[in-house]
Every structure is written in C-alpha cells, then in structure tokens.
Design a protein around this motif. Structure first.
Motif, mmCIF file in Angstrom:
data_model
loop_
_atom_site.group_PDB
_atom_site.id
_atom_site.type_symbol
_atom_site.label_atom_id
_atom_site.label_comp_id
_atom_site.label_asym_id
_atom_site.label_seq_id
_atom_site.Cartn_x
_atom_site.Cartn_y
_atom_site.Cartn_z
ATOM 1 N N GLN A 70 -13.599 -14.366 1.395
ATOM 2 C CA GLN A 70 -13.813 -13.476 0.261
ATOM 3 C C GLN A 70 -12.510 -13.272 -0.503
ATOM 4 O OE1 GLN A 70 -17.256 -10.538 2.208
ATOM 5 N NE2 GLN A 70 -15.690 -9.710 0.848
ATOM 6 N N PRO A 71 -12.598 -12.994 -1.796
ATOM 7 C CA PRO A 71 -11.388 -12.673 -2.556
ATOM 8 C C PRO A 71 -10.778 -11.369 -2.062
ATOM 9 C CG PRO A 71 -13.335 -12.212 -3.868
ATOM 10 C CD PRO A 71 -13.813 -12.922 -2.629
ATOM 11 N N CYS A 72 -9.468 -11.257 -2.185
ATOM 12 C CA CYS A 72 -8.782 -10.033 -1.789
ATOM 13 C C CYS A 72 -8.786 -9.071 -2.971
ATOM 14 C CB CYS A 72 -7.353 -10.337 -1.348
ATOM 15 S SG CYS A 72 -6.511 -8.925 -0.605
ATOM 16 N N VAL A 73 -9.411 -7.908 -2.778
ATOM 17 C CA VAL A 73 -9.550 -6.892 -3.818
ATOM 18 C C VAL A 73 -9.008 -5.576 -3.267
ATOM 19 C CG1 VAL A 73 -11.182 -5.642 -5.294
ATOM 20 C CG2 VAL A 73 -11.611 -8.047 -4.704
ATOM 21 N N PHE A 74 -8.295 -4.835 -4.084
ATOM 22 C CA PHE A 74 -7.772 -3.526 -3.690
ATOM 23 C C PHE A 74 -8.405 -2.448 -4.564
ATOM 24 C CE2 PHE A 74 -4.620 -6.338 -2.001
ATOM 25 C CZ PHE A 74 -4.053 -5.682 -0.914
ATOM 26 N N SER A 75 -8.834 -1.357 -3.940
ATOM 27 C CA SER A 75 -9.285 -0.176 -4.651
ATOM 28 C C SER A 75 -8.086 0.764 -4.762
ATOM 29 C CB SER A 75 -10.428 0.508 -3.893
ATOM 30 O OG SER A 75 -10.817 1.705 -4.536
ATOM 31 N N VAL A 76 -7.644 1.017 -5.980
ATOM 32 C CA VAL A 76 -6.408 1.777 -6.199
ATOM 33 C C VAL A 76 -6.766 3.126 -6.831
ATOM 34 C CG1 VAL A 76 -4.118 1.779 -7.243
ATOM 35 C CG2 VAL A 76 -5.162 -0.391 -6.516
ATOM 36 N N GLY A 77 -6.806 4.158 -5.982
ATOM 37 C CA GLY A 77 -7.112 5.499 -6.444
ATOM 38 C C GLY A 77 -5.909 6.409 -6.333
ATOM 39 N N MET A 78 -6.144 7.710 -6.483
ATOM 40 C CA MET A 78 -5.052 8.673 -6.450
ATOM 41 C C MET A 78 -4.350 8.705 -5.102
ATOM 42 S SD MET A 78 -4.714 9.993 -9.443
ATOM 43 C CE MET A 78 -3.644 11.343 -8.999
ATOM 44 N N GLY A 79 -5.048 8.330 -4.042
ATOM 45 C CA GLY A 79 -4.436 8.355 -2.719
ATOM 46 C C GLY A 79 -3.831 7.028 -2.294
ATOM 47 N N ALA A 80 -3.762 6.057 -3.214
ATOM 48 C CA ALA A 80 -3.260 4.726 -2.855
ATOM 49 C C ALA A 80 -1.791 4.775 -2.455
ATOM 50 C CB ALA A 80 -3.455 3.766 -4.017
ATOM 51 N N SER A 81 -1.405 3.849 -1.604
ATOM 52 C CA SER A 81 -0.020 3.776 -1.134
ATOM 53 C C SER A 81 0.935 3.701 -2.321
ATOM 54 C CB SER A 81 0.161 2.545 -0.242
ATOM 55 O OG SER A 81 -0.677 2.627 0.901
ATOM 56 N N PRO A 82 1.976 4.534 -2.336
ATOM 57 C CA PRO A 82 2.941 4.503 -3.448
ATOM 58 C C PRO A 82 3.549 3.117 -3.622
ATOM 59 C CG PRO A 82 3.274 6.470 -2.108
ATOM 60 C CD PRO A 82 2.279 5.607 -1.367
ATOM 61 N N GLY A 83 3.624 2.681 -4.874
ATOM 62 C CA GLY A 83 4.204 1.385 -5.186
ATOM 63 C C GLY A 83 3.235 0.222 -5.109
ATOM 64 N N LEU A 84 2.016 0.464 -4.587
ATOM 65 C CA LEU A 84 1.081 -0.643 -4.398
ATOM 66 C C LEU A 84 0.653 -1.259 -5.726
ATOM 67 C CD1 LEU A 84 -0.796 -2.412 -2.689
ATOM 68 C CD2 LEU A 84 -2.497 -0.572 -2.823
ATOM 69 N N ASP A 85 0.317 -0.431 -6.696
ATOM 70 C CA ASP A 85 -0.175 -0.968 -7.963
ATOM 71 C C ASP A 85 0.859 -1.883 -8.608
ATOM 72 O OD1 ASP A 85 -2.526 -1.019 -9.491
ATOM 73 O OD2 ASP A 85 -1.703 0.376 -10.960
ATOM 74 N N ASP A 86 2.127 -1.469 -8.578
ATOM 75 C CA ASP A 86 3.183 -2.304 -9.148
ATOM 76 C C ASP A 86 3.338 -3.605 -8.362
ATOM 77 O OD1 ASP A 86 3.704 -0.452 -11.110
ATOM 78 O OD2 ASP A 86 5.353 0.502 -10.022
ATOM 79 N N GLU A 87 3.259 -3.507 -7.033
ATOM 80 C CA GLU A 87 3.380 -4.705 -6.191
ATOM 81 C C GLU A 87 2.264 -5.698 -6.512
ATOM 82 O OE1 GLU A 87 4.538 -7.425 -3.215
ATOM 83 O OE2 GLU A 87 5.627 -5.737 -4.079
ATOM 84 N N LEU A 88 1.065 -5.199 -6.658
ATOM 85 C CA LEU A 88 -0.061 -6.086 -6.959
ATOM 86 C C LEU A 88 0.070 -6.683 -8.356
ATOM 87 C CD1 LEU A 88 -2.970 -3.961 -5.445
ATOM 88 C CD2 LEU A 88 -1.834 -5.954 -4.425
ATOM 89 N N GLY A 89 0.559 -5.882 -9.304
ATOM 90 C CA GLY A 89 0.781 -6.404 -10.640
ATOM 91 C C GLY A 89 1.781 -7.543 -10.648
ATOM 92 N N ARG A 90 2.851 -7.397 -9.852
ATOM 93 C CA ARG A 90 3.852 -8.467 -9.781
ATOM 94 C C ARG A 90 3.266 -9.737 -9.183
ATOM 95 N NH1 ARG A 90 7.268 -4.028 -8.461
ATOM 96 N NH2 ARG A 90 6.880 -4.320 -6.235
ATOM 97 N N ARG A 91 2.281 -9.585 -8.325
ATOM 98 C CA ARG A 91 1.665 -10.751 -7.680
ATOM 99 C C ARG A 91 0.574 -11.387 -8.544
ATOM 100 N NH1 ARG A 91 1.535 -10.522 -1.352
ATOM 101 N NH2 ARG A 91 3.343 -9.201 -0.874
ATOM 102 N N GLY A 92 0.329 -10.835 -9.688
ATOM 103 C CA GLY A 92 -0.666 -11.423 -10.575
ATOM 104 C C GLY A 92 -2.067 -10.888 -10.417
#
Length: 246
Positions: free
Chosen positions: A70-92
């Motif tokens: 399956q594709p790797c998908v992340f649910s990014v809400g208010m409780g998401a690990s700090p810095g995760l959204d930026d890390e995922l953005g850098r990975r495309g």
C-alpha cells in the motif's frame, strides 16, 4: 502545545476510535493503520507525539506500507509529531484532502424525524452508503472493498439511521462526544432536507446516550455538506490533512 490545541488534538484519537482500522501496528506513539485501502482515514499513519528519531520513524513507516503493498499516507492533525509535516514536504509528499473538524453542542431539543436508530446497519443502509461513498474504493487483493468497509463499521458500537427515501447516517457515542459519520444521500433524493433529518435524529439519539457535544469531519472542498452542517449549528474547531508520497 497550548490547551486549545491539546483539546483539538483529542479529535485525532476520537476519529481513530470511531473509524477503527482492522489492521494496526504500533511504533512508539505512531499507529500504522490498514484496511484494504478503504478510506485514507483507515489506511494511514496516525503520527502522534514527539519523535526524536523523526526521519528514521518515517523510513520505518514507508517500509511497513511497502511490505503490505500500500502507499504510505500520513494523517497530519493538530496532534501530529512536531516537524513531521515539514519532513514529509521535503520528501516530496503531496498535501491532499484538507479536512475540517466541525463541532456543535447538543441541547436535547433536536427534532428527530421518528426514524429508528438501529445498533447495526441493514443491507439497505449498506447499499445506500456504499452507492454514495463506495465509488472511490476499488476491490483489492485483500478482499472486496465493501467487505473492508463493513469491518470498519463493525469495529465499534454505533447507531445507524436509514430514511427509506435514500439517506443514511451513523453516530458513535464517545463519552460526552457523539461522532457523526457516513452521512450520505442518494443523488435522486437530494435537496429535500433528508440529510438534515438524519443529522437531527442522530443528535437527539446522542443526547439520550449521554453526549452533550457532537463532532464530524468534512473535506474543505465539500461545500454542500459544509453548508448543511453550518445551518445545523456546526462550526469549525480544527483541521487536518493527509500527506501522500508523489
């Protein structure tokens, strides 16, 4: 995290509990959820809490989903690990399906339409729900998609409303909260107030179950549903989105 954000972050856990993925694996504070590809909600990483090993944790999540095809998908809400959204953005990873969490108090004065609230979905309920929602999900090698949908529904006690004209909804009592899910009206039956009738019936039932507040989630793009919920007294309390590998 501020007290306000901490309260909003609770919805990550409420939604996860109300829409439980049959397949689950844990890595620290993260949960890998999978359900045959039926809904991103049940086929994504729920990434809560601080992670000192953030890049390595993302690597492990990617290997897990690759291992089950399956594709790797992340649910990014208010409780998401700090810095995760930026890390995922850098990975495309692309940001998709920005979603609103909307809430409303339940007063006990909601006018139900008299439809019964059943403790399990009938075949007619399932057909109506799947006819509206199921087109986005394809059968997979893990089994028919609707079967996975039924497994998700059956994972937690809930109430089901069916209007024979062609509308359904699902309510999940969660302490003081009532989660509203599976709101669906068949195309031929729209613009007749059926969605509002289902919603009010669920709210009245939720009050009887001890809830004093309700929440639901709706994509930002779904203007029709958002307008209905706003008319019925729901307001935006938080947001989340998904990150999907390009």
């Amino acid at each position: 995290m501020s007290e306000v954000n901490a309260e909003i972050a609770r919805f990550d856990l409420l939604v996860d509990a109300a829409w439980p993925a049959p397949g689950r694996a844990e890595d620290g504070g993260w949960v890998y959820r999978h359900a045959g590809g039926v809904t991103k909600r049940a086929n994504s990483v729920l990434p809560l809490g601080e992670r000192a090993d953030l890049p390595e944790a993302v690597d492990r999540a990617e290997r897990f989903y690759a291992g089950i095809g399956q594709p790797c998908v992340f649910s990014v809400g208010m409780g998401a690990s700090p810095g995760l959204d930026d890390e995922l953005g850098r990975r495309g990873y692309r940001l998709v399906d920005p979603t609103l969490v909307m809430t409303s108090p339940i007063s006990g004065d909601e006018a139900a339409v008299g439809a019964a609230v059943e403790d399990r979905p009938s075949e007619r309920w399932l057909r109506t729900w799947w006819s509206v929602d199921g087109g986005r999900h394809r059968d997979t090698g893990e089994g028919p998609a609707r079967t996975w949908g039924e497994r998700i529904l059956g994972g937690v006690p809930a109430g089901y409303v069916l209007l024979e004209e062609g509308a359904v909804g699902r309510g999940v009592p969660q302490g003081r909260w009532l989660g509203i899910y599976c709101m669906a009206v068949e195309p031929h039956a729209r613009r007749r107030g059926l969605g509002a009738a289902v919603l009010r019936t669920l709210l009245a039932w939720g009050w009887q179950c001890g809830a004093d507040s309700a929440y639901l989630v709706v994509t930002e793009a779904n203007g029709g549903a958002r307008a209905l919920y706003e008319r019925e007294g729901f307001a935006v309390a938080g947001r989340y989105h998904y990150r999907v590998r390009s």
